[in-house]
Design a protein around this motif. Sequence first.
Motif, PDB file in Angstrom:
ATOM      1  N   ARG A   1       0.835  -1.209   0.000  1.00 13.15           N
ATOM      2  CA  ARG A   1       0.000   0.000   0.000  1.00 13.15           C
ATOM      3  C   ARG A   1       0.869   1.258   0.000  1.00 13.15           C
ATOM      4  NH1 ARG A   1      -3.148  -3.137   3.590  1.00 13.15           N
ATOM      5  NH2 ARG A   1      -2.190  -2.131   5.393  1.00 13.15           N
ATOM      6  N   ARG A   2       1.949   1.237   0.780  1.00 10.56           N
ATOM      7  CA  ARG A   2       2.848   2.396   0.831  1.00 10.56           C
ATOM      8  C   ARG A   2       3.483   2.641  -0.534  1.00 10.56           C
ATOM      9  NH1 ARG A   2       7.815   3.932   0.896  1.00 10.56           N
ATOM     10  NH2 ARG A   2       8.656   1.846   0.729  1.00 10.56           N
ATOM     11  N   LYS A   3       3.939   1.576  -1.205  1.00 16.04           N
ATOM     12  CA  LYS A   3       4.555   1.731  -2.526  1.00 16.04           C
ATOM     13  C   LYS A   3       3.535   2.186  -3.563  1.00 16.04           C
ATOM     14  CE  LYS A   3       8.566  -1.199  -2.063  1.00 16.04           C
ATOM     15  NZ  LYS A   3       9.299  -2.365  -2.548  1.00 16.04           N
ATOM     16  N   ALA A   4       2.289   1.713  -3.438  1.00 16.67           N
ATOM     17  CA  ALA A   4       1.253   2.146  -4.371  1.00 16.67           C
ATOM     18  C   ALA A   4       0.961   3.639  -4.201  1.00 16.67           C
ATOM     19  CB  ALA A   4      -0.020   1.334  -4.160  1.00 16.67           C
ATOM     20  N   GLN A   5       1.019   4.122  -2.971  1.00 21.29           N
ATOM     21  CA  GLN A   5       0.711   5.521  -2.706  1.00 21.29           C
ATOM     22  C   GLN A   5       1.885   6.442  -3.020  1.00 21.29           C
ATOM     23  OE1 GLN A   5      -0.712   6.263   1.248  1.00 21.29           O
ATOM     24  NE2 GLN A   5      -1.191   8.387   0.829  1.00 21.29           N
ATOM     25  N   TYR A   6       3.101   6.049  -2.646  1.00 23.21           N
ATOM     26  CA  TYR A   6       4.255   6.945  -2.758  1.00 23.21           C
ATOM     27  C   TYR A   6       5.260   6.552  -3.838  1.00 23.21           C
ATOM     28  CZ  TYR A   6       2.537   8.543   1.748  1.00 23.21           C
ATOM     29  OH  TYR A   6       1.750   9.021   2.752  1.00 23.21           O
ATOM     30  N   GLY A   7       5.132   5.366  -4.417  1.00 19.05           N
ATOM     31  CA  GLY A   7       6.083   4.918  -5.424  1.00 19.05           C
ATOM     32  C   GLY A   7       7.288   4.243  -4.803  1.00 19.05           C
ATOM     33  N   GLN A   8       8.334   4.089  -5.594  1.00 18.54           N
ATOM     34  CA  GLN A   8       9.525   3.356  -5.168  1.00 18.54           C
ATOM     35  C   GLN A   8      10.511   4.260  -4.416  1.00 18.54           C
ATOM     36  OE1 GLN A   8      10.147   0.080  -5.420  1.00 18.54           O
ATOM     37  NE2 GLN A   8       8.208  -0.331  -6.422  1.00 18.54           N
ATOM     38  N   VAL A   9      10.049   4.919  -3.377  1.00 12.67           N
ATOM     39  CA  VAL A   9      10.920   5.761  -2.558  1.00 12.67           C
ATOM     40  C   VAL A   9      11.022   5.140  -1.163  1.00 12.67           C
ATOM     41  CG1 VAL A   9      10.366   7.871  -3.789  1.00 12.67           C
ATOM     42  CG2 VAL A   9       9.028   7.254  -1.813  1.00 12.67           C
ATOM     43  N   ARG A  10      12.107   5.441  -0.488  1.00 15.77           N
ATOM     44  CA  ARG A  10      12.267   4.937   0.870  1.00 15.77           C
ATOM     45  C   ARG A  10      11.316   5.673   1.799  1.00 15.77           C
ATOM     46  NH1 ARG A  10      18.623   5.163   1.853  1.00 15.77           N
ATOM     47  NH2 ARG A  10      18.255   7.246   1.063  1.00 15.77           N
ATOM     48  N   PRO A  11      10.836   5.008   2.840  1.00 14.22           N
ATOM     49  CA  PRO A  11       9.933   5.673   3.778  1.00 14.22           C
ATOM     50  C   PRO A  11      10.657   6.763   4.565  1.00 14.22           C
ATOM     51  CG  PRO A  11      10.435   3.455   4.531  1.00 14.22           C
ATOM     52  CD  PRO A  11      11.048   3.605   3.176  1.00 14.22           C
ATOM     53  N   THR A  12       9.909   7.760   4.989  1.00 14.03           N
ATOM     54  CA  THR A  12      10.451   8.842   5.803  1.00 14.03           C
ATOM     55  C   THR A  12      10.839   8.296   7.170  1.00 14.03           C
ATOM     56  OG1 THR A  12       8.982  10.399   4.710  1.00 14.03           O
ATOM     57  CG2 THR A  12       9.956  11.107   6.780  1.00 14.03           C
ATOM     58  N   ILE A  13      12.009   8.686   7.650  1.00 11.29           N
ATOM     59  CA  ILE A  13      12.443   8.290   8.986  1.00 11.29           C
ATOM     60  C   ILE A  13      12.419   9.543   9.848  1.00 11.29           C
ATOM     61  CG2 ILE A  13      14.304   7.314  10.366  1.00 11.29           C
ATOM     62  CD1 ILE A  13      15.231   5.885   7.809  1.00 11.29           C
ATOM     63  N   ALA A  14      11.432   9.632  10.712  1.00 10.43           N
ATOM     64  CA  ALA A  14      11.257  10.810  11.560  1.00 10.43           C
ATOM     65  C   ALA A  14      10.729  10.359  12.916  1.00 10.43           C
ATOM     66  CB  ALA A  14      10.287  11.783  10.920  1.00 10.43           C
ATOM     67  N   LEU A  15      11.089  11.116  13.969  1.00  9.26           N
ATOM     68  CA  LEU A  15      10.606  10.786  15.296  1.00  9.26           C
ATOM     69  C   LEU A  15      10.649  12.003  16.204  1.00  9.26           C
ATOM     70  CD1 LEU A  15      13.084  10.145  17.681  1.00  9.26           C
ATOM     71  CD2 LEU A  15      13.720   8.742  15.752  1.00  9.26           C
ATOM     72  N   ASP A  16       9.930  11.896  17.316  1.00 11.98           N
ATOM     73  CA  ASP A  16       9.945  12.904  18.375  1.00 11.98           C
ATOM     74  C   ASP A  16      10.728  12.309  19.539  1.00 11.98           C
ATOM     75  OD1 ASP A  16       8.244  14.483  16.878  1.00 11.98           O
ATOM     76  OD2 ASP A  16       6.445  13.699  17.844  1.00 11.98           O
ATOM     77  N   PHE A  17      11.707  13.092  20.070  1.00  9.40           N
ATOM     78  CA  PHE A  17      12.505  12.597  21.182  1.00  9.40           C
ATOM     79  C   PHE A  17      12.854  13.747  22.109  1.00  9.40           C
ATOM     80  CE2 PHE A  17      16.642  11.480  23.094  1.00  9.40           C
ATOM     81  CZ  PHE A  17      16.263  10.340  23.790  1.00  9.40           C
ATOM     82  N   GLN A  18      12.392  13.681  23.325  1.00  8.98           N
ATOM     83  CA  GLN A  18      12.658  14.673  24.361  1.00  8.98           C
ATOM     84  C   GLN A  18      12.429  16.108  23.870  1.00  8.98           C
ATOM     85  OE1 GLN A  18      16.551  13.895  25.959  1.00  8.98           O
ATOM     86  NE2 GLN A  18      15.864  12.038  26.999  1.00  8.98           N
ATOM     87  N   GLY A  19      11.312  16.313  23.183  1.00 14.34           N
ATOM     88  CA  GLY A  19      10.957  17.649  22.711  1.00 14.34           C
ATOM     89  C   GLY A  19      11.563  18.028  21.371  1.00 14.34           C
ATOM     90  N   PHE A  20      12.435  17.213  20.820  1.00 14.19           N
ATOM     91  CA  PHE A  20      13.047  17.472  19.522  1.00 14.19           C
ATOM     92  C   PHE A  20      12.319  16.684  18.437  1.00 14.19           C
ATOM     93  CE2 PHE A  20      16.540  18.487  22.339  1.00 14.19           C
ATOM     94  CZ  PHE A  20      17.152  19.560  21.711  1.00 14.19           C
ATOM     95  N   LYS A  21      12.167  17.297  17.270  1.00 17.22           N
ATOM     96  CA  LYS A  21      11.718  16.587  16.075  1.00 17.22           C
ATOM     97  C   LYS A  21      12.976  16.212  15.323  1.00 17.22           C
ATOM     98  CE  LYS A  21       7.256  17.584  16.432  1.00 17.22           C
ATOM     99  NZ  LYS A  21       6.210  16.659  16.597  1.00 17.22           N
ATOM    100  N   MET A  22      13.120  14.937  14.962  1.00 17.06           N
ATOM    101  CA  MET A  22      14.303  14.466  14.262  1.00 17.06           C
ATOM    102  C   MET A  22      13.908  13.850  12.935  1.00 17.06           C
ATOM    103  SD  MET A  22      16.470  12.765  17.301  1.00 17.06           S
ATOM    104  CE  MET A  22      16.926  13.703  18.740  1.00 17.06           C
TER     105      MET A  22
END
Length: 103
Positions: free
Chosen positions: A61-82
């Motif tokens: 489903r992810r590939k159908a929606q976004y194509g052949q790109v790597r997924p976004t790697i993001a997170l929230d940690f101790q008040g920081f967006k990374m």
Amino acid sequence: MKKIGRNDPCPCGSGLKYKKCHGRSVTGMSMKSETVNEELFVHLPPHVQQEIIEREMKEKRRKAQYGQVRPTIALDFQGFKMVAVGNCLHYSKKWKTFHDFLF
């Protein structure tokens, strides 16, 4: 022999309902994995087989929606967006969304 109902416990002893365990092929769920060797896959416990198939479907489903790109790697940690980009980790306390990072 009595017919097993979809909501009855599976006779294999897994503790799952029959429809979630060995009755999956009846409900339309594919019993073959695209990433795991078939000889190994059939010997895995039913709940592991189900998890593998669900993850493969999610990736499709992810590939159908976004194509052949790597997924976004993001997170929230101790008040920081990374956000990871390539081999760099970018972070800030000011970002509220991924779009803030892009700007």
